[in-house]
Design a protein around this motif. Structure first.
Motif, mmCIF file in Angstrom:
data_model
loop_
_atom_site.group_PDB
_atom_site.id
_atom_site.type_symbol
_atom_site.label_atom_id
_atom_site.label_comp_id
_atom_site.label_asym_id
_atom_site.label_seq_id
_atom_site.Cartn_x
_atom_site.Cartn_y
_atom_site.Cartn_z
ATOM 1 N N THR A 203 0.832 -1.214 0.000
ATOM 2 C CA THR A 203 0.000 0.000 0.000
ATOM 3 C C THR A 203 0.860 1.254 0.000
ATOM 4 N N ILE A 204 1.927 1.207 0.795
ATOM 5 C CA ILE A 204 2.824 2.366 0.850
ATOM 6 C C ILE A 204 3.442 2.628 -0.509
ATOM 7 N N LYS A 205 3.881 1.554 -1.150
ATOM 8 C CA LYS A 205 4.478 1.711 -2.476
ATOM 9 C C LYS A 205 3.510 2.368 -3.443
ATOM 10 N N LEU A 206 2.264 1.860 -3.410
ATOM 11 C CA LEU A 206 1.240 2.402 -4.294
ATOM 12 C C LEU A 206 1.032 3.901 -4.010
ATOM 13 N N LYS A 207 0.981 4.185 -2.705
ATOM 14 C CA LYS A 207 0.798 5.582 -2.294
ATOM 15 C C LYS A 207 1.948 6.450 -2.795
ATOM 16 N N GLU A 208 3.155 5.886 -2.737
ATOM 17 C CA GLU A 208 4.331 6.627 -3.172
ATOM 18 C C GLU A 208 4.234 6.974 -4.657
ATOM 19 N N ILE A 209 3.885 5.929 -5.391
ATOM 20 C CA ILE A 209 3.730 6.119 -6.838
ATOM 21 C C ILE A 209 2.670 7.189 -7.128
ATOM 22 N N ASN A 210 1.554 7.024 -6.407
ATOM 23 C CA ASN A 210 0.463 7.957 -6.567
ATOM 24 C C ASN A 210 0.907 9.399 -6.234
ATOM 25 N N LEU A 211 1.655 9.504 -5.147
ATOM 26 C CA LEU A 211 2.131 10.812 -4.702
ATOM 27 C C LEU A 211 3.013 11.461 -5.762
ATOM 28 N N GLU A 212 3.937 10.663 -6.292
ATOM 29 C CA GLU A 212 4.814 11.181 -7.346
ATOM 30 C C GLU A 212 4.011 11.687 -8.536
ATOM 31 N N LYS A 213 3.019 10.868 -8.885
ATOM 32 C CA LYS A 213 2.146 11.253 -9.997
ATOM 33 C C LYS A 213 1.503 12.613 -9.729
ATOM 34 N N LEU A 214 0.963 12.724 -8.497
ATOM 35 C CA LEU A 214 0.280 13.962 -8.133
ATOM 36 C C LEU A 214 1.250 15.125 -8.129
ATOM 37 N N MET A 215 2.479 14.832 -7.644
ATOM 38 C CA MET A 215 3.471 15.911 -7.618
ATOM 39 C C MET A 215 3.796 16.384 -9.029
ATOM 40 N N LEU A 216 3.872 15.445 -9.913
ATOM 41 C CA LEU A 216 4.178 15.805 -11.304
ATOM 42 C C LEU A 216 3.068 16.677 -11.925
ATOM 43 N N THR A 217 1.835 16.262 -11.636
ATOM 44 C CA THR A 217 0.723 17.018 -12.207
ATOM 45 C C THR A 217 0.380 18.275 -11.381
ATOM 46 N N ARG A 218 1.196 18.496 -10.326
ATOM 47 C CA ARG A 218 0.973 19.642 -9.435
ATOM 48 C C ARG A 218 -0.456 19.731 -8.944
ATOM 49 N N SER A 219 -0.975 18.583 -8.596
ATOM 50 C CA SER A 219 -2.343 18.554 -8.090
ATOM 51 C C SER A 219 -2.408 19.196 -6.710
ATOM 52 N N ASP A 220 -3.610 19.746 -6.404
ATOM 53 C CA ASP A 220 -3.762 20.356 -5.077
ATOM 54 C C ASP A 220 -4.033 19.303 -4.005
ATOM 55 N N ARG A 221 -4.053 18.033 -4.441
ATOM 56 C CA ARG A 221 -4.243 17.012 -3.439
ATOM 57 C C ARG A 221 -2.915 16.489 -2.906
ATOM 58 N N VAL A 222 -1.855 17.118 -3.393
ATOM 59 C CA VAL A 222 -0.525 16.643 -2.989
ATOM 60 C C VAL A 222 -0.376 16.649 -1.481
ATOM 61 N N GLY A 223 -0.756 17.746 -0.880
ATOM 62 C CA GLY A 223 -0.600 17.864 0.576
ATOM 63 C C GLY A 223 -1.299 16.737 1.316
ATOM 64 N N GLU A 224 -2.550 16.496 0.868
ATOM 65 C CA GLU A 224 -3.330 15.440 1.525
ATOM 66 C C GLU A 224 -2.644 14.106 1.331
ATOM 67 N N ALA A 225 -2.240 13.882 0.075
ATOM 68 C CA ALA A 225 -1.593 12.601 -0.251
ATOM 69 C C ALA A 225 -0.308 12.438 0.540
ATOM 70 N N GLU A 226 0.452 13.547 0.631
ATOM 71 C CA GLU A 226 1.712 13.451 1.359
ATOM 72 C C GLU A 226 1.469 13.085 2.826
ATOM 73 N N HIS A 227 0.452 13.734 3.367
ATOM 74 C CA HIS A 227 0.083 13.459 4.754
ATOM 75 C C HIS A 227 -0.266 11.987 4.957
ATOM 76 N N GLU A 228 -1.110 11.497 4.059
ATOM 77 C CA GLU A 228 -1.493 10.079 4.137
ATOM 78 C C GLU A 228 -0.273 9.186 4.025
ATOM 79 N N TYR A 229 0.582 9.575 3.073
ATOM 80 C CA TYR A 229 1.792 8.794 2.828
ATOM 81 C C TYR A 229 2.651 8.732 4.082
ATOM 82 N N LYS A 230 2.828 9.871 4.726
ATOM 83 C CA LYS A 230 3.662 9.881 5.933
ATOM 84 C C LYS A 230 3.060 9.023 7.029
#
Lengths: 538, 401
Positions: free
Chosen positions: B304-331
């Motif tokens: 799950t963490i790996k998936l989240k990481e991948i997802n986070l990177e994706k979001l970071m690339l697209t500069r989504s505003d959900r990055v913060g939330e995703a990062e929080h979840e990831y941490k």
């Protein structure tokens, strides 16, 4: 090794088994253990069945321990534990009983063969039957003196004939009961097993006859053992009599059947009298049949002592039967505990193996050693139980045997009762004949000159009366003879029973004590080996 | 340091002096039947003697019943993953047997051993639940017990099912994997295999031990019947031979009693320890299942963490505003993952310690059982031999009469 027949010498029996125990090597050092010595030692210890079954399982556990084989712990019937099991008559003969006045007569039954019945019936195809080779060795003068040896082939029917003829000739004697015609209901067995069982039973029976002080000298037995070909003993003809047990039975002499023995007096009798005699007895029998209604004619037994005797025997029979049953249960329980002990041992062998292979801790190795010691002790105990039981069966078999003796005693008693019945029946017949004559004579005297036919009748009756009187005195003599036979035989049986039972008790007790000691040794060894774990305060 | 944990009445650590050495000893005594009919049950007196500071005092007595012990066991199992929780005696299925004196005594002994093993285990003895069990009043205990049943209760049997499910496809489908999630530790595999084999073999040995007890009883019974019959025959015979039979009968009856006694000893001192061993191994199996569970969870989290990481990177690339939330979840997940790993590692470490202790303890336990077994059998055999031997001179006089 273990002797097969030594009823009297129980001490030797025990020491022999001790030697065998010592030779059983069970505990070997773990790595280079050799389980090979055990199978051979235990084979020689096993008397009847082989321990060949050890070979397959031993391959698996060779490195640890020789496991027991349970196959031969099957409960065998009392019959086949007989000492006359597998003897080869070619070997020098053993004595199965304490020698009586250095006169011996020993019989072997072997080599059963199937033969086809020659049938002249309408049914196509034949039935078959088995014959047995009967080998006899003796030094008795009646058989030709020392070194005499005979072989004949006989079938079971012949044995029945022999038994019947002996019963007729030796009334009042306690005659060993012959083996059953039918198979024991509870056992469904192959024909092979049945034949073997019968062979063993025949051997036992014939040898019992051979040690009976009177019967061993009987002509019937001699003919059976010696004469080749067809058995020269006629089957008992008097079927009707045999069916009506306890009704009128006559010694052969009176009915004139036997070719061998003939009373000179009877031979001199006019044929008419002889026929009339026969007719008298047939009529008597007939009256009994007619009055049957399910009730036998009652013998008026006046001999109190005899009645008490009979009662005592009946009570003894009951207690003996009870004890015999409990003995069977005891044997079963001993067998069971031995089996379970063996299974426990095997389970620990498996555990030992598990803890040894790929042990990760030293504590496991120590435990493996402990478990191996437990397994060894348990297996040893299991074997000891098995041997104990084989011996126990041998001893307690005597109980079972004496139940047969009681049957024979009762048979001797009934010989006496039927002889008395004959006397009493003849007495009452005499009385009625007498009164008929008197009546006829009374009426005849009234008619002057007499009635021809009536006079003839009176003459006939008077002749019949004379014959009947002779018959009665014959019957009385017979009765007395049988009474005497009863008495001397009972004395003999009592004596033998006392001896046999004392021997049995001593043997049983010695056996139990001996094996218990051996087991104690095995367990004490294990206790020693595990003494490090003694709890504080022990 | 190896101590004998099997004790009948408590103290496994005898104090040198009351104040210096810390001690905690418990005894389970005085079984009493309470209640009526179907509701009837046995209650035990549990006496605690201790100088542990966490405890309310030097001595405490409470009343407990079987289900209270079950509660304790379940709580410890939940809290102390990796530790082999001491086994409990089984609930008896057969109604009639449930209140037999023998069963009650066997259970009492087993419960006593159970609590003392906990009390002498350096981890488990710290347990708060243990303190509750040993000190709480009966109403509190009852409340806790009822609360436990229903929601939270996970029996080792259930855990075994989970362990089996590890092999099943369900979780694999969820994760999109085909292979079952299992540790690939050869030594651990070896251990697992060993434990499973051990249970089978031990169960077999215990079965035969139990049968052996029965056989002793049966032999005793048949000797008794045989003796009675012999006496009757002796009375019928009357003469010297009769006397011999009577003596034989009396001896048989006497030996019958010896056999019954030994059967009981065998049950308590040999069969029960074997049964205890089997239970202990089953407890280990439950721990193994727990470990597999923990491992699986760890793996799942890692995935799950790996998936989240991948997802986070994706979001970071697209500069989504959900990055913060995703990062929080990831941490958060990462922290959870580390926690799971730590838990798992603790489990492994504990198990390794436990297995050493287990092996050592069992060697001692079994050694004692074997010794008692040997002594008992030797005792029995000797008294049988003596009894029969003593009969021989009597038989001699009878035969010469």
């Amino acid at each position: 090794m273990m002797k097969q027949e030594n009823h009297g010498d129980e001490g030797a029996n025990l020491h022999a088994s001790q030697d065998d125990m010592e030779s059983l090597v069970l505990d070997e050092p773990p790595p280079s253990s050799n389980g090979q010595s055990s199978p051979s030692a235990s084979t020689s210890v096993e008397r009847h069945s082989s321990t060949a079954t050890t070979s397959s399982t031993s391959q698996n556990f060779n490195s640890i321990l020789e496991p027991p084989s349970y196959a031969d712990a099957i409960f065998t019937s009392f019959d086949s534990s007989s000492s006359n099991g597998q003897e080869n008559p070619k070997q020098p003969s053993y004595q199965s009983d304490p020698p009586t006045r250095s006169e011996f007569l020993k019989i072997w039954v072997s080599d059963p063969e199937k033969e086809l019945e020659l049938t002249n019936s309408l049914v196509p195809g034949g039935t078959s039957y088995y014959t047995y080779l009967i080998t006899t060795r003796t030094n008795m003068p009646e058989y030709g003196g020392p070194g005499s040896e005979f072989t004949v082939r006989r079938r079971f029917k012949d044995v029945v004939t022999l038994s019947d003829r002996l019963s007729e000739s030796y009334r009042g004697f306690v005659i060993p009961i012959r083996p059953d015609k039918s198979v024991v209901e509870s056992q469904v067995m192959q024909i092979e097993q049945f034949v073997e069982q019968r062979r063993a039973a025949l051997s036992k029976y014939l040898n019992k006859l051979a040690v009976h002080p009177t019967l061993k000298k009987s002509e019937e037995l001699r003919l059976f053992l010696v004469v080749r070909g067809k058995l020269p003993l006629a089957k008992s003809v008097d079927m009707a009599s045999r069916m009506l047990d306890g009704a009128v039975r006559l010694p052969r002499q009176l009915t004139g059947e036997a070719a061998a023995v003939t009373d000179v007096n009877e031979a001199a009798q006019p044929a008419k009298g002889g026929r009339d005699l026969l007719r008298i007895f047939r009529e008597l029998r007939q009256s009994v049949v007619n009055d049957w209604g399910g009730v036998k004619p009652i013998v008026v037994e006046e001999d109190k002592e005899f009645m008490e005797r009979k009662e005592k025997v009946a009570e003894f029979e009951q207690q003996l039967s009870n004890l015999s049953q409990q003995a069977e249960s005891l044997v079963k329980a001993q067998q069971d505990i031995g089996e379970t002990m063996g299974e426990l041992g095997l389970a620990f062998v498996k555990l030992t193996k598990l803890e040894t292979e790929g042990a990760m801790f030293e504590s496991q190795t120590i435990r493996a050693t402990d478990m191996k010691n437990v397994a060894t002790a348990a297996v040893k105990a299991s074997r000891l139980y098995r041997e104990l039981n084989a011996q126990t069966v041998k001893h307690l078999d005597k109980l079972h045997e004496y139940l047969g003796v009681i049957l024979a005693v009762n048979s001797a008693f009934s010989d006496r009762s039927s002889a008395l019945l004959t006397v009493q029946t003849l007495s009452s017949e005499l009385v009625s004949l007498q009164s008929r004559i008197e009546k006829l004579e009374a009426t005849a005297s009234k008619i002057f000159g007499g009635d021809r036919s009536r006079m003839r009748k009176i003459e006939e009756l008077k002749e019949t009366l004379k014959v009947s009187e002779d018959a009665k005195s014959c019957a009385v003599r017979e009765y007395e003879r049988i009474k005497e036979n009863n008495r001397s035989e009972l004395e003999r049986v009592d004596r033998e029973r006392h001896e046999d039972f004392m021997g049995m008790l001593k043997g049983f007790v010695l056996n139990q004590a001996g094996y218990a000691e051996k087991m104690a040794n095995a367990w004490e060894k294990l206790a020693e080996e595990t003494s490090a774990y003694k709890r504080d305060g022990n | 340091m190896l101590t004998t944990q099997r004790s009948v009445s408590g103290s496994s650590q005898s104090p040198r002096s009351p104040s210096s050495q810390p001690y905690l000893s418990v005894s389970v005594t005085d079984p009493v039947k309470l209640g009526n009919g179907v509701q009837a049950y046995i209650s035990y007196r549990v006496i605690t003697k201790t100088n542990f500071t966490e405890y309310q005092g030097p001595e405490k007595i409470v009343i407990r019943r079987y289900s209270d012990f079950v509660w304790l066991r379940d709580r410890l199992f939940e809290k102390y993953k990796g530790v082999f929780i001491p086994p409990l005696p089984e609930k008896s299925a057969v109604e009639k047997f449930r209140f037999s004196a023998e069963f009650i005594e066997m259970r009492r002994q087993a419960l006593d051993v159970f609590v003392n093993r906990i009390a002498s285990h350096h981890e488990l003895q710290q347990s708060e639940d243990l303190r509750t069990f040993l000190q709480a009043d009966e109403e509190t205990m009852e409340r806790l017990r009822f609360h436990e049943t229903g929601i939270f209760k996970k029996k080792p049997a259930d855990l075994m099912q989970i362990f089996k499910d590890v092999q099943s496809k369900v979780s694999d489908v969820v994760l999109g994997k085909e292979k079952p999630v299992e540790e690939s530790n050869p030594e651990y595999e070896k251990l697992k295999h060993y434990i499973f084999e051990l249970e089978n073999h031990l169960a077999e040995a215990q079965k035969h031990a139990y049968r052996l007890v029965k056989r002793h009883r049966e032999l005793g019974q048949s000797l008794s019947d045989f003796g009675k019959a012999a006496k009757l025959l002796g009375a019928c015979e009357g003469n010297a031979l009769g006397k011999a039979f009577t003596e034989l009968g009396a001896k048989s009856e006497a030996l019958s009693i010896r056999l019954q006694k030994e059967a009981h000893q065998l049950l308590m001192n040999f069969e029960e320890p074997l049964k205890d061993y089997v239970r202990a191994v089953q407890s280990i199996k439950a721990t193994i299942a727990e470990r597999a569970n923990a491992f699986r969870q760890q793996c799942e989290l890692a995935e799950t963490i790996k998936l989240k990481e991948i997802n986070l990177e994706k979001l970071m690339l697209t500069r989504s505003d959900r990055v913060g939330e995703a990062e929080h979840e990831y941490k958060e997940l990462k922290a959870e993952g580390e926690e799971a790993s730590r838990r798992f590692e603790t489990m492994v470490r504990l198990m390794n310690e436990e297995i050493v202790r287990f092996q050592e303890q069992k060697t001692i336990d079994m050694g004692i059982a074997f010794h008692e077994f040997a002594k008992g059998q030797a005792r029995l055999a000797n008294s049988i031999a003596d009894a029969w031997r003593s009969l021989l001179p009597k038989l001699e006089t009878c035969s010469s009469a």
